[in-house]
Scaffold this motif. Structure first.
Motif, PDB file in Angstrom:
ATOM      1  N   ARG A  85       0.796  -0.915   0.119  1.00 19.16           N
ATOM      2  CA  ARG A  85       0.065   0.306   0.319  1.00 19.16           C
ATOM      3  C   ARG A  85       1.105   1.465  -0.250  1.00 19.16           C
ATOM      4  O   ARG A  85       0.300   2.016  -0.821  1.00 19.16           O
ATOM      5  CB  ARG A  85      -1.006  -0.169   1.243  1.00 19.16           C
ATOM      6  CG  ARG A  85      -1.789   1.306   1.549  1.00 19.16           C
ATOM      7  CD  ARG A  85      -3.013   1.044   2.520  1.00 19.16           C
ATOM      8  NE  ARG A  85      -2.690   1.069   3.573  1.00 19.16           N
ATOM      9  CZ  ARG A  85      -3.316   0.771   4.370  1.00 19.16           C
ATOM     10  NH1 ARG A  85      -4.544   0.786   3.811  1.00 19.16           N
ATOM     11  NH2 ARG A  85      -2.427   0.908   5.726  1.00 19.16           N
ATOM     12  N   ARG A 177     -13.700  13.998   2.542  1.00 22.08           N
ATOM     13  CA  ARG A 177     -12.291  13.776   2.972  1.00 22.08           C
ATOM     14  C   ARG A 177     -11.545  13.464   1.530  1.00 22.08           C
ATOM     15  O   ARG A 177      -9.857  13.867   1.821  1.00 22.08           O
ATOM     16  CB  ARG A 177     -11.938  12.603   4.155  1.00 22.08           C
ATOM     17  CG  ARG A 177     -12.095  11.534   3.618  1.00 22.08           C
ATOM     18  CD  ARG A 177     -11.658   9.929   4.216  1.00 22.08           C
ATOM     19  NE  ARG A 177     -10.169  10.024   4.269  1.00 22.08           N
ATOM     20  CZ  ARG A 177      -9.837   9.285   3.458  1.00 22.08           C
ATOM     21  NH1 ARG A 177     -10.448   8.590   2.337  1.00 22.08           N
ATOM     22  NH2 ARG A 177      -8.964   8.772   2.745  1.00 22.08           N
ATOM     23  N   LYS A 187      -2.921   6.735   1.522  1.00 20.90           N
ATOM     24  CA  LYS A 187      -2.667   6.770   2.817  1.00 20.90           C
ATOM     25  C   LYS A 187      -1.681   7.982   2.533  1.00 20.90           C
ATOM     26  O   LYS A 187      -0.271   8.336   3.236  1.00 20.90           O
ATOM     27  CB  LYS A 187      -1.923   5.847   4.017  1.00 20.90           C
ATOM     28  CG  LYS A 187      -2.708   6.096   5.204  1.00 20.90           C
ATOM     29  CD  LYS A 187      -2.039   4.697   6.004  1.00 20.90           C
ATOM     30  CE  LYS A 187      -2.837   4.483   6.694  1.00 20.90           C
ATOM     31  NZ  LYS A 187      -4.333   4.001   7.676  1.00 20.90           N
ATOM     32  N   TYR A 192      -6.120  13.328   6.003  1.00 20.02           N
ATOM     33  CA  TYR A 192      -6.474  13.757   7.195  1.00 20.02           C
ATOM     34  C   TYR A 192      -6.023  15.280   7.671  1.00 20.02           C
ATOM     35  O   TYR A 192      -7.191  15.539   8.259  1.00 20.02           O
ATOM     36  CB  TYR A 192      -4.518  13.307   7.709  1.00 20.02           C
ATOM     37  CG  TYR A 192      -5.545  11.497   7.485  1.00 20.02           C
ATOM     38  CD1 TYR A 192      -5.881  11.357   9.508  1.00 20.02           C
ATOM     39  CD2 TYR A 192      -5.579  11.073   7.162  1.00 20.02           C
ATOM     40  CE1 TYR A 192      -5.827  10.013   9.471  1.00 20.02           C
ATOM     41  CE2 TYR A 192      -5.287   9.746   7.220  1.00 20.02           C
ATOM     42  CZ  TYR A 192      -5.531   9.148   8.476  1.00 20.02           C
ATOM     43  OH  TYR A 192      -6.148   7.433   8.041  1.00 20.02           O
ATOM     44  N   GLU A 223     -16.445   5.926   4.273  1.00 15.82           N
ATOM     45  CA  GLU A 223     -16.111   5.153   5.915  1.00 15.82           C
ATOM     46  C   GLU A 223     -15.286   6.413   7.113  1.00 15.82           C
ATOM     47  O   GLU A 223     -15.904   7.729   6.856  1.00 15.82           O
ATOM     48  CB  GLU A 223     -14.268   5.061   4.660  1.00 15.82           C
ATOM     49  CG  GLU A 223     -13.072   6.190   4.908  1.00 15.82           C
ATOM     50  CD  GLU A 223     -11.925   5.782   4.938  1.00 15.82           C
ATOM     51  OE1 GLU A 223     -11.522   5.271   5.176  1.00 15.82           O
ATOM     52  OE2 GLU A 223     -11.402   5.944   3.661  1.00 15.82           O
ATOM     53  N   GLY A 225     -13.161   7.848   8.502  1.00  9.82           N
ATOM     54  CA  GLY A 225     -11.808   8.567   7.789  1.00  9.82           C
ATOM     55  C   GLY A 225     -10.146   8.280   8.227  1.00  9.82           C
ATOM     56  O   GLY A 225      -8.821   8.912   8.368  1.00  9.82           O
ATOM     57  N   SER A 226     -10.800   7.586   9.425  1.00 11.33           N
ATOM     58  CA  SER A 226      -9.390   6.804   9.770  1.00 11.33           C
ATOM     59  C   SER A 226      -9.694   5.430   9.830  1.00 11.33           C
ATOM     60  O   SER A 226      -8.747   4.596  10.701  1.00 11.33           O
ATOM     61  CB  SER A 226      -8.719   7.032  11.278  1.00 11.33           C
ATOM     62  OG  SER A 226     -10.241   7.426  12.409  1.00 11.33           O
ATOM     63  N   ASN A 228     -12.413   1.647   7.915  1.00  8.66           N
ATOM     64  CA  ASN A 228     -12.829   1.369   6.942  1.00  8.66           C
ATOM     65  C   ASN A 228     -14.697   1.564   7.660  1.00  8.66           C
ATOM     66  O   ASN A 228     -15.033   1.492   9.354  1.00  8.66           O
ATOM     67  CB  ASN A 228     -12.871   0.490   5.918  1.00  8.66           C
ATOM     68  CG  ASN A 228     -11.932   0.871   5.015  1.00  8.66           C
ATOM     69  OD1 ASN A 228     -11.715  -0.007   4.184  1.00  8.66           O
ATOM     70  ND2 ASN A 228     -11.215   1.838   5.094  1.00  8.66           N
ATOM     71  N   LEU A 247      -9.815   4.706   1.465  1.00  9.67           N
ATOM     72  CA  LEU A 247      -8.779   3.969   2.009  1.00  9.67           C
ATOM     73  C   LEU A 247      -8.904   2.161   1.335  1.00  9.67           C
ATOM     74  O   LEU A 247      -9.387   2.131   2.615  1.00  9.67           O
ATOM     75  CB  LEU A 247      -7.813   4.287   3.273  1.00  9.67           C
ATOM     76  CG  LEU A 247      -6.499   4.480   3.362  1.00  9.67           C
ATOM     77  CD1 LEU A 247      -6.209   3.152   4.025  1.00  9.67           C
ATOM     78  CD2 LEU A 247      -5.948   5.027   1.728  1.00  9.67           C
ATOM     79  N   SER A 249      -8.123  -0.141   3.963  1.00 12.13           N
ATOM     80  CA  SER A 249      -8.216  -1.054   5.102  1.00 12.13           C
ATOM     81  C   SER A 249      -7.469  -2.836   4.778  1.00 12.13           C
ATOM     82  O   SER A 249      -7.974  -3.653   4.672  1.00 12.13           O
ATOM     83  CB  SER A 249      -8.974  -1.179   5.620  1.00 12.13           C
ATOM     84  OG  SER A 249      -9.212  -1.937   6.695  1.00 12.13           O
ATOM     85  N   VAL A 250      -6.369  -2.878   5.297  1.00 16.64           N
ATOM     86  CA  VAL A 250      -5.677  -3.790   5.674  1.00 16.64           C
ATOM     87  C   VAL A 250      -6.759  -4.742   6.516  1.00 16.64           C
ATOM     88  O   VAL A 250      -6.865  -5.842   5.814  1.00 16.64           O
ATOM     89  CB  VAL A 250      -4.294  -4.115   6.263  1.00 16.64           C
ATOM     90  CG1 VAL A 250      -4.216  -5.421   6.349  1.00 16.64           C
ATOM     91  CG2 VAL A 250      -3.383  -3.473   4.803  1.00 16.64           C
ATOM     92  N   CYS A 286     -13.703  -0.788  11.326  1.00 22.68           N
ATOM     93  CA  CYS A 286     -12.227  -1.300  11.057  1.00 22.68           C
ATOM     94  C   CYS A 286     -11.315  -0.643  10.597  1.00 22.68           C
ATOM     95  O   CYS A 286     -10.952   0.193   9.844  1.00 22.68           O
ATOM     96  CB  CYS A 286     -12.491  -2.819  10.038  1.00 22.68           C
ATOM     97  SG  CYS A 286     -13.062  -2.331   8.702  1.00 22.68           S
ATOM     98  N   GLY A 287      -9.995  -0.989  11.317  1.00 25.04           N
ATOM     99  CA  GLY A 287      -8.663  -0.427  11.111  1.00 25.04           C
ATOM    100  C   GLY A 287      -7.362  -1.196  12.176  1.00 25.04           C
ATOM    101  O   GLY A 287      -8.053  -1.322  12.847  1.00 25.04           O
ATOM    102  N   THR A 288      -6.327  -0.951  11.555  1.00 29.02           N
ATOM    103  CA  THR A 288      -5.548  -1.101  12.127  1.00 29.02           C
ATOM    104  C   THR A 288      -5.874  -0.885  13.317  1.00 29.02           C
ATOM    105  O   THR A 288      -5.584  -1.462  14.726  1.00 29.02           O
ATOM    106  CB  THR A 288      -4.293  -1.245  11.942  1.00 29.02           C
ATOM    107  OG1 THR A 288      -4.158  -1.688  10.858  1.00 29.02           O
ATOM    108  CG2 THR A 288      -2.604  -1.079  12.927  1.00 29.02           C
TER     109      THR A 288
HETATM  110  C1  LIG Z   1      -4.883   3.715   8.011  1.00 29.09           C
HETATM  111  C2  LIG Z   1      -6.194   4.646   7.117  1.00 29.09           C
HETATM  112  C3  LIG Z   1      -7.623   3.087   7.420  1.00 29.09           C
HETATM  113  C4  LIG Z   1      -7.504   1.791   8.068  1.00 29.09           C
HETATM  114  O1  LIG Z   1      -6.991   0.673   7.350  1.00 29.09           O
HETATM  115  P1  LIG Z   1      -6.169  -0.284   7.699  1.00 29.09           P
HETATM  116  O2  LIG Z   1      -4.930  -0.851   6.748  1.00 29.09           O
HETATM  117  O3  LIG Z   1      -6.718  -1.442   8.085  1.00 29.09           O
HETATM  118  O4  LIG Z   1      -5.113  -0.061   9.162  1.00 29.09           O
HETATM  119  C5  LIG Z   1      -8.879   3.356   7.197  1.00 29.09           C
HETATM  120  N1  LIG Z   1      -9.054   4.675   6.580  1.00 29.09           N
HETATM  121  C6  LIG Z   1      -8.162   5.650   6.201  1.00 29.09           C
HETATM  122  C7  LIG Z   1      -8.637   6.326   5.763  1.00 29.09           C
HETATM  123  C8  LIG Z   1      -6.681   5.262   6.692  1.00 29.09           C
HETATM  124  O5  LIG Z   1      -5.868   5.876   6.253  1.00 29.09           O
END
Ligand SMILES: *Cc1c(COP(=O)(O)O)cnc(C)c1O
Length: 346
Positions: A85, A177, A187, A192, A223, A225-226, A228, A247, A249-250, A286-288
């Motif tokens: 990514r 966004r 990313k 942001y 999504e 913003g940070s 999904n 974005l 998202s993994v 969901c996201g890291t």
């Molecule tokens: C990093 C991010 C995510 C989450 O992605 P992961 O790979 O799951 O951490 C979702 N949306 C945005 C805008 C991001 O920057």
């Protein structure tokens, strides 16, 4: 020699904040090639005032975590996906790609050197890793930099949204966004920067964050913003929005796989219309960083929609959370290639 003995922090109450650790990784791109400096104790970067990162936002970042397992070993979750990514973000912003091997070995070095700060198993906390690349050097016109820095730092973290697995409420943003043919899939900092104002407006009204709608008609969910967005439909399907300004998202792609293969659910990347929210019996971010954060209520204009409950996590969301975190912390078998063990010894 890095200290390998576990330090003591208030692991349960870390939140998501910066904690300066002893070591970070640096590499410099110059004359068409990467030169790896390796680990440094200097947390500051001094660069020229004209650097394209300052004025034109030429930079990209990543986010992933190191997980301490029950047996003391340390897992990285799908770091190859983050490498890929970041390479895509670099292509979009005309920056040199960081090779996957260099990216992953930088992560390994940073985790190993800061291993005293990896939160213990069972606290729910993790070591967050932040790789980033910036365009640097003397410049003033709008053009790509000739030189770059790639760096990785680490910080121990707990919950991103204050609720953890307790649902929190979100607000539909009045702003976009990213545009469909813009940088939503990358990313990059600009996405942001444009999310700070709508994020603040949401916080001021007591919401965890805002949810962005499609930038064309503002009728579909994009999504958070940070993180999904995903939902569970009335008939038990796992759905998540499909859009060129989201974005990738993994975590989202991992959940799509786990819902299908481990939980036997139907899955779809599809349109999710804000006037059809009644179809969803559960929803989450969901996201890291967010892991899986259940969405209790969603304010869209004057309408306040509650998905499952404002106080309790839904059963499918909980199952997905247990599957995902079970794999990340090494308690459940992982699909092939998802877990990379960090070598902690010299
Ligand atoms: C990093 C991010 C995510 C989450 O992605 P992961 O790979 O799951 O951490 C979702 N949306 C945005 C805008 C991001 O920057």
């Amino acid at each position: 020699m890095p200290n390998t003995e576990q330090v003591n922090l208030d692991w349960e109450n870390l939140g998501f904040s910066y904690h300066k650790l002893p070591y970070r990784y640096r590499a410099y791109f110059k004359d068409g090639q990467w030169c790896q400096q390796g680990l440094t104790e200097d947390a500051n970067i001094t660069i020229n005032e004209g650097s394209p990162i300052f004025h034109y936002g030429q930079g990209a970042f990543e986010g992933l975590k190191a997980y301490r397992c029950k047996d003391g070993s340390v897992n990285l979750f799908r770091p190859d996906q983050n490498a890929k990514r970041m390479q895509n973000s670099c292509k979009r912003l005309l920056m040199p790609e960081v090779p996957t091997e260099m990216f992953i070995s930088a992560l390994q070095e940073v985790v190993k050197a800061n291993q005293a700060y990896i939160p213990p198993y069972g606290t729910g906390a993790t070591l967050y890793l932040r790789p980033f690349i910036i365009g640097i050097g003397e410049n003033v016109g709008v053009k790509p930099a000739k030189e770059y820095i790639f760096s990785v730092f680490a910080t121990p973290v707990g919950n991103y949204f204050k609720g953890g697995l307790t649902p929190t409420n979100f607000l539909a943003a009045d702003y976009d966004r990213a545009a469909h043919k813009g940088t939503g899939q990358s990313k990059v900092g600009g996405n942001y920067a444009s999310s700070l104002l709508p994020g603040n407006l949401a916080h001021e009204r007591g919401f965890s964050d805002c949810i962005y709608l499609d930038p064309i008609e503002h009728r579909k969910i994009e999504e958070v913003g940070s993180a999904n967005f995903f939902g569970i439909t009335r008939d038990g399907k796992f759905v998540t929005p499909k859009s060129p300004s989201i974005l990738p998202s993994v975590t989202k792609y991992s959940l799509l796989y786990l819902a299908k293969h481990n939980l036997g659910m139907e899955t779809a990347e599809t349109d999710i219309y804000i006037d059809q929210l009644d179809n969803l019996v559960e929803a989450g971010a969901c996201g890291t960083a967010a892991v899986i954060s259940p969405i209790g209520g969603f304010q869209v204009g004057d309408d306040f929609h509650v998905f499952y409950s404002e106080t309790e996590v839904g059963p499918v969301t909980r199952k997905l959370y247990d599957e995902l975190t079970g794999i990340q912390f090494g308690d459940k078998p992982a699909p092939k290639g998802w877990i990379l063990k960090v070598d902690l010894d010299d």
